[in-house]
Every structure is written in structure tokens, then in C-alpha cells.
Design a protein around this motif. Structure first.
Motif, short mmCIF file in Angstrom:
data_model
loop_
_atom_site.label_atom_id
_atom_site.label_comp_id
_atom_site.label_asym_id
_atom_site.label_seq_id
_atom_site.Cartn_x
_atom_site.Cartn_y
_atom_site.Cartn_z
N GLY A 719 0.79 -1.23 0.00
CA GLY A 719 0.00 0.00 0.00
C GLY A 719 0.81 1.27 0.00
O GLY A 719 0.35 2.31 0.50
N ASN A 726 0.69 1.29 3.70
CA ASN A 726 -0.71 1.01 4.00
C ASN A 726 -1.62 2.19 3.70
O ASN A 726 -2.57 2.47 4.44
N GLY A 728 -2.96 2.50 0.50
CA GLY A 728 -3.76 2.17 -0.66
C GLY A 728 -3.02 2.19 -1.98
O GLY A 728 -3.63 2.02 -3.04
#
Length: 802
Positions: A719, A726, A728
């Protein structure tokens, strides 16, 4: 700092950084000035706080700028210290040797000559060189012997007989080959006798290199400094080597007798088994008068002939060296000109098709004859290698080639030994009407009139599966997991590096045979830096021959890297990517140089056919689907800024992906956006690429980004977006460990590195399990005695929600 890194790009085109995501820039206010618009965009970017989306106060800006400056100064100081220590260590290692290596060879490897002639050490051992500081191979693009023959005058034996010194010859040398017919990559043994000449004042003056002694009556005529020359030609073009007329098109290799002997010793020691030595009647005692050539190269002429030439000074006033012919070998007849070689498959934009490319004939400036043809049909278990005639399908294709004049700059466009050599006739045929996920046999050849000149061996492949997964109907139970392999930066042993590229090729071949894993490998992705030919065109043949056991069985999907495309001139009207500037793409912040050796993508574009659409661009940027995977190949060697043709194409391609059919998206680019090696000039390019396309990858939820360029392995956190995990974004992988000399640069500390491996060859194994899970493995590769070869150095699972 970032402004400095990006200043070359931004000053040239305001549109490239005007519309940075999440940055408020009033374009109308600054539209009158290109520099002002860019400065505003960069100022807004520097004020932006990733994650919080709040601008800094001016005091915070000052503290942040000072801290960044101080940290970069510290890192630069440490880097300088490390480099100084390494340079000192290298200097110490070189203290006792006189061999020198041009700086570019240390990084790029030494491109060997056509017959892989080795360097002779200059110390008392007189053995061939063995390490980086005395390169094993003579450098093909800068070989003193090649320069020597360009300036010399050639004298035939019959002409020299009229010279008074010829009367002192008591025995003429003889030159022989163990066969007068040869095919590409077959072994050959060249042998000679030394001959004899009487000692006299005239012979001593003419041949200063003869180790004469006043007590000797006879001296060998062939000495360590005698030249062995290989000339190749067609029937109408038998060489007359008396002058300089078009000599480069005939002479393809030159070595001294001493070099030939040491090259033979190297090949016997490194590549020959006792059985091979016995088969060709070679022993250590034969080394004094023979040259064992384990693989005769792909020279696309009708005939070749070896000759012995002795340097001499005919008169005291000679300003040009004269090379006197002592002997010629029988003429070698090349037997494999029509044999299909370099066979490689590729996917098409239509999943019911498969493209096959191959090479025959002469090509270059010679006309190609015939029409390429493929025959194919369904494999039936009982008759898989001889299918019934009723099941044979036949398709015709197209042919192209390229000449030295098609290249952008030197050395690729120079028609002289060690540089350009005819690539052959490059054929491409498409097999149509395939059933999905079905086993087929095929063979290729060239049809001349009603006859096929020579068929290839029968080979097999599996067609692509049905594209797409209907996620609304939840039919994943019908989906069959598939595996593909990925790597970059390979080359082959003939690039003067270690045998890492060959080890990779053999391990991948074993995977296709299911010797390593039960997983079915469906294709291979090579993400740039393919052969490392760099203008020494024969390296392409060597590399494609090495990987043919792979490429003839599964689709081999390639992209371009700096060693295929980067150039600094001559591109107008020749650059196959359509860039209409002399030097391609060379922003001030980048390190785009001459790494292709002047090829500027021509060789790659001509040799490989990749899936095409109305807006894609050959091997440079394209996309395709395979089952539930959408793969996008982009070129890091071309402009990716907003408004550029490639950026526009990439955004449109991502926008049109149907995630219900192909839930997985993988983007491949030679240079990575993220990599923590302390190679600052390389990192500048990655930083710029983030500004250009990172937000696109985030917006369209790309799952994986695969790259090479750095000769090591790296995996980011999951991500990753704007330096944070993290968030996305994709997972970034660098897999540039497929054979090129491995990097030793340190990794700098950062928050986004999940795994890094150095000094280890290897490749990526990616298995698409279903619509929600992907498994990645980094496979270590070593030589046959390496117990860790085949082991998994890193693995992780990637999951996504529907």
C-alpha cells in the motif's frame, strides 16, 4: 532539493507539474509564464504535508528545509567516505598489475569479441586474465587489434615471394580446420604449423618480434605476435585483403596467436568435458598449435576463412604497418543460413492468437528471400510430435531487418569488426483461431516458391486462457491459478560478466519442465536491459540463443531499458518510438546517456513483437490481458509527465480496465519509482517518476509495480503511497538480479522497505491464485554447486477486496 532534481523537466514544460494531485495551483494566474507556473506548482508541492493535507507555517517550512538540507549533507558525506574507502581498496588490489579498465566497463561489463578472445595478462604468468581489474575478455568496442587492421596494408603471400626476405623461408606454415562445413554454434578446431625461417640480418630487421638468437639456424615463422584473421564473405565477394577497400565488411575477428592460445586454454578449462576433448582430438599438448572454438558464432555470410598474417616492415621508410599473409585455411561453408533461430513467442492483443518471431538468412543490407510461414495444430497425446496432416494449419507472416545506417549513433552504426553485424531476416507470424488454454504444436520456416527452405524442429506451447472473471456470478471455482516469472537486467556470459544470466535461463527452463515446482509457468516478463549488446550486435544472437529453450515454449514479454534505448544523438527519423528529437528523452535531472551504444531501440523494436492497440507504441508501451490479469508495460526511458503521449496513453489504459474481468493490475517499468540503494543519480529518476505517475497508480488502484535497473532485489511495504505504507498504493518490487553484475551499494534507511537482498541472482515467481489473492516468491539462483539455488529468498501474499 526536489526543485533542483526536477528543474530540467519543469522549466521545459509547465504542464508537466502544473496539475499535481491534491495541490491547489491557480493555472490561470500563472499562464503567462512557463517558469512561474512551474515554480508555483513546485512551491505548492513543497508546502504540502502528505497524509494531513495541511500547509506548513513559514517557521515549519524553514525548520523542514534546514533539516532536509542537513540530513542530505550527512548522507552525501557518508557516501563520499564509502566511495573513498572503496576506491582505496580497489587501488590496493590493482597495485601489482599493469592492466587497466576504462570506467564504463566496470559498470557495464566487457562486451567480448565475436570469438570471445581473452586478454593475456601482462605479468610473468602470461595466462589469461581472471577478474574485474584485468578483464577476462577483450573489449569488442575498443579492441586495439581491430584498430590495427584498419590502418594496416595487407600483402598476399604471392606478392611477398617477390621480396628478398622470402628467400629465407625454409618451411611455410599451414593452417587447417577440422571441418570445411560449419553451422552456427557448432564447435570448430583451428590448427597451424609454425613454419621456419633462416636466421639472417634481413629477417631480424624485417620481423623484430622474432626471438632470434645468433646461434640459431632456423626460427619459427609463426610467433606469439602473428595475427589470426577471420574473414567472411559471399560467393561474389571473396576478399582481396591487399588494401583498405571495405575491409570491415569482410574481416570479423582478429587475434594474436598468443591470444588464440590463451582463449583456447580458457575454453578447454572452463567449458570442455573429457568426452568433448576426446571427440575433437584435443589435448593439453595440442594447445601450442590449435585454437578450440566451442561455438562458432552466427555469422550470416556464405563462407568464412582463417588466415595467418605476420607484421613486418618492408622498408625502413614505411609509415604503415604491413601484414604479410603466411597461410590460409580451407574455406568454411556456412550451412545454417536458412535454419530458423531465436524463436520466441509473444501474446497478442487477441487472446485467441499467439505471435511467433524468428530469424533466418542474412538481412542487414542483403535482401531477404521468401515468406515466413508457421504450421501448427492441436497436440494429440499419441502423436504429439507428428500430428495428422488434416489438423495442420498454416499462416504466412512478414519480414523486416535493419542495417548499420538505421542506428542512431556509434558504435552501433559502425560497419567494422566488433560492432555492427547483420542481424538476419527478422520474421513475425501470428497463429490465429486458437482454442483457449489448449496445447498446440508448431514449426516455422521460410517459404520460397512452393518449398520451405528449412523447417525448425517441432515445438509446443499452451494458448492463453479465456480472459476475465465474471465476479458478479462468483465463478472463481472455474478459475485455474497460473504462474509467470519476472526479472530484468540479464545479458549472458558473452557480456563478460559472471554466468548469472545463464544460470537464470537454465533455472527458468527447469521450471518449464516442472523440475523445480509443480506450478505451471505460463509466461516470462523481462523488464528491460535484455542482451546488453550496446552496439556490439553479435551479443543479440548470443543472448537469444541462450534463452530460446524458454522463449520457444512460453510467451516472452519484454520492455525496454536504458541499455536498449538511451542515446545522445542521431534519433531524428530513426528512433522507432517516434520521438522526434536527436537524443530521445534527456531531462536535466536524469542520467539518460548512451547506454544503448547508439541502438536507440532499433534492435529491440525489430526483434520483438508485442501486443498492439491503436494508441500503444510497439515494445515501448503496451498492455494486454491474460486470464484475470491486466499487465501494463511502460518505458521509463521516455517522457511520462502529464500531457506527454505516454502519460496520456497510460491514464486512458488504466481508466478503461474492467476490474470485474481483470481484477489484478500490474504495471512494469525498467526503472523503479522506489528503491533505497545509495545511487543518487539513479534515485533522482525514481523521484521524478513518482511526481509523474504515482498518483495515477494510486487512483486506479494498481496492485504491483515491477521494475529492474538496480542489480539487486527489493520489496516495498504494501500500500505504499507518497512514502507512507498502507495508504492504498501498490507494492513495489525491484528484480534486476537476472545476470548483470550485482550491485554492492548500501541501502539508505527509510520507512517503506520491507525486504532487500543484495549479491544474489534470482527472479520473481508470481502466482495469481484467484480474484483476491496473489503469491509472490523471490527465487535464488546460483551455479550447479550452490546449495541455496532454487530456495526462496522472500515471499509474501497480496490480498485485495472485491
Amino acid at each position: 532539493m526536489l526543485r533542483y532534481l526536477l528543474k530540467g523537466r519543469s522549466i521545459k514544460d509547465r504542464s508537466k507539474y502544473q496539475e499535481l494531485p491534491s495541490v491547489d495551483v491557480d493555472n490561470d494566474e500563472h499562464s503567462a509564464s512557463r517558469a512561474d507556473a512551474d515554480a508555483s506548482a513546485m512551491h505548492a508541492r513543497k508546502q504540502w504535508d502528505y497524509g494531513t493535507q495541511k500547509p506548513h507555517s513559514r517557521w515549519q517550512q524553514f525548520i523542514s528545509s534546514f533539516t532536509t538540507w542537513f540530513l542530505l549533507k550527512c548522507i552525501a558525506g557518508v557516501a563520499v567516505l564509502i566511495i573513498s574507502v572503496q576506491v582505496a581498496a580497489h587501488a590496493k588490489r590493482r597495485k601489482n598489475t599493469s592492466a587497466t579498465v576504462p570506467p564504463q566497463r566496470i559498470h557495464h561489463g566487457t562486451l567480448p569479441t565475436l570469438l570471445n578472445v581473452v586478454n593475456v595478462r601482462k605479468d610473468s604468468t602470461r595466462q589469461y586474465a581472471t577478474d574485474d581489474f584485468e578483464p577476462l575478455y577483450v573489449y569488442s568496442l575498443d579492441n586495439p587489434q581491430y584498430d590495427r587492421i584498419q590502418k594496416a596494408m595487407f600483402m598476399h603471400q604471392v606478392d611477398w615471394l617477390l621480396h628478398e626476405t622470402a628467400n629465407n623461408v625454409t618451411e611455410w606454415p599451414e593452417l587447417s580446420v577440422d571441418s570445411t562445413t560449419i553451422s552456427f554454434y557448432e564447435p570448430l578446431v583451428l590448427s597451424w604449423t609454425a613454419g621456419a625461417v633462416k636466421h639472417s640480418a634481413s629477417t631480424r630487421n624485417v620481423w623484430s618480434q622474432l626471438k632470434t638468437n645468433k646461434h640459431d639456424i632456423r626460427q619459427p615463422l609463426v610467433t606469439d605476435e602473428t595475427l589470426i584473421i577471420l574473414a567472411c564473405y559471399d560467393e561474389h565477394d571473396e576478399p582481396n585483403l591487399e588494401g583498405m577497400n571495405d575491409i570491415a565488411s569482410r574481416i570479423v575477428e582478429v587475434a594474436t596467436v598468443e591470444q588464440a592460445l590463451q582463449t583456447s586454454a580458457h575454453h578447454i578449462t572452463q567449458t570442455c568435458s573429457a568426452k568433448t576433448l576426446a571427440q575433437y582430438n584435443i589435448s593439453q599438448n595440442d594447445e601450442a598449435s590449435s585454437w578450440f572454438i566451442p561455438r562458432f558464432p552466427a555469422i550470416r555470410r556464405n563462407y568464412c576463412q582463417f588466415a595467418l598474417y605476420q607484421p613486418m616492415q618492408v622498408t625502413a621508410n614505411d609509415k604503415m604497418e604491413t601484414l604479410v599473409e603466411l597461410a590460409r585455411s580451407p574455406r568454411l561453408s556456412i550451412q545454417s543460413l536458412h535454419r530458423p533461430m531465436a524463436i520466441h513467442l509473444a501474446l497478442s492483443s487477441n487472446s485467441l492468437q499467439m505471435v511467433v518471431d524468428f530469424t533466418t538468412g542474412k538481412g542487414g543490407e542483403s535482401a531477404c528471400i521468401g515468406v515466413p510461414v508457421v504450421e501448427y495444430g492441436l497436440v494429440e497425446p499419441a502423436t504429439s510430435m507428428q500430428p495428422p496432416f488434416s489438423q495442420r494449419l498454416r499462416r504466412l507472416g512478414t519480414t523486416s531487418t535493419y542495417a548499420a545506417s538505421d542506428m542512431c549513433q556509434a558504435p552501433a552504426n559502425q560497419r567494422e569488426p566488433g560492432k555492427f553485424i547483420a542481424p538476419g531476416c527478422l520474421h513475425s507470424v501470428t497463429m490465429e483461431g486458437l482454442l483457449p488454454d489448449t496445447r498446440y504444436w508448431y514449426q516455422v520456416g521460410v517459404k520460397d516458391g512452393e518449398n520451405v527452405l528449412e523447417w525448425s524442429n517441432v515445438k509446443e506451447f499452451t494458448s492463453a486462457p479465456v480472459t476475465g472473471v465474471d465476479m458478479d456470478e462468483d465463478n472463481d471455482l472455474d478459475f485455474q491459478p497460473f504462474t509467470f516469472l519476472a526479472y530484468g537486467d540479464q545479458g549472458c556470459p558473452s557480456t563478460g560478466w559472471t554466468k548469472g544470466g545463464e544460470w537464470i535461463a537454465r533455472m527458468v527452463e527447469a521450471e518449464l519442465d516442472h523440475d523445480v515446482t509443480s506450478k505451471t509457468v505460463r509466461m516470462v516478463h523481462h523488464i528491460g536491459d535484455l542482451s546488453y549488446a550496446e552496439g556490439a550486435a553479435h551479443i543479440w544472437d548470443e543472448w537469444q540463443h541462450m534463452i530460446e529453450p524458454i522463449t520457444s515454449r512460453v510467451p516472452y514479454m519484454v520492455g525496454v531499458g536504458n541499455h536498449e534505448y538511451d542515446h545522445t544523438g542521431g534519433g531524428i527519423g530513426k528512433d522507432p518510438s517516434g520521438v522526434n528529437t536527436p537524443d530521445g528523452f534527456r531531462p536535466d535531472w536524469g542520467n539518460f546517456g548512451t547506454d544503448s551504444g547508439g541502438e536507440c531501440g532499433v534492435a529491440t523494436a525489430k526483434r520483438f513483437t508485442m501486443p498492439q492497440s491503436d494508441t500503444s507504441n510497439g515494445v515501448f508501451w503496451y498492455s494486454y490481458e491474460f486470464a484475470n490479469l491486466h499487465t501494463i508495460m511502460i518505458s521509463s526511458e521516455h517522457d511520462l509527465a502529464k500531457g506527454s503521449p505516454q502519460h496520456t496513453w497510460l491514464e486512458n489504459d488504466l481508466r478503461l480496465v474492467d476490474r470485474t474481468r481483470t481484477p489484478w493490475i500490474i504495471v512494469e517499468t525498467h526503472r523503479p519509482l522506489y528503491n533505497p540503494e545509495t545511487l543518487w543519480e539513479q534515485n533522482n529518476v525514481g523521484i521524478a517518476m513518482r511526481y509523474e505517475i504515482e498518483d495515477l497508480l494510486y487512483t486506479y488502484k494498481v496492485d504491483l509495480v515491477l521494475a529492474g535497473h538496480y542489480h539487486s532485489y527489493f520489496r516495498s511495504c504494501n500500500g505504499l503511497y507518497r512514502d507512507e505504507c498502507n495508504k492504498g498504493g501498490p507494492t513495489y518490487l525491484t528484480i534486476g538480479s537476472a545476470g548483470a553484475r550485482l550491485d554492492e551499494a548500501w541501502f539508505y534507511p527509510n520507512a517503506w522497505t520491507a525486504k532487500s537482498i543484495q549479491k544474489q541472482y534470482g527472479y520473481g515467481r508470481i502466482t495469481i491464485m484467484n480474484a483476491t489473492a496473489v503469491h509472490f516468491e523471490f527465487v535464488k539462483v546460483g551455479d550447479y554447486n550452490d546449495a541455496t539455488s532454487g530456495q526462496i529468498g522472500d515471499d509474501f501474499w497480496l490480498h485485495r477486496n472485491r
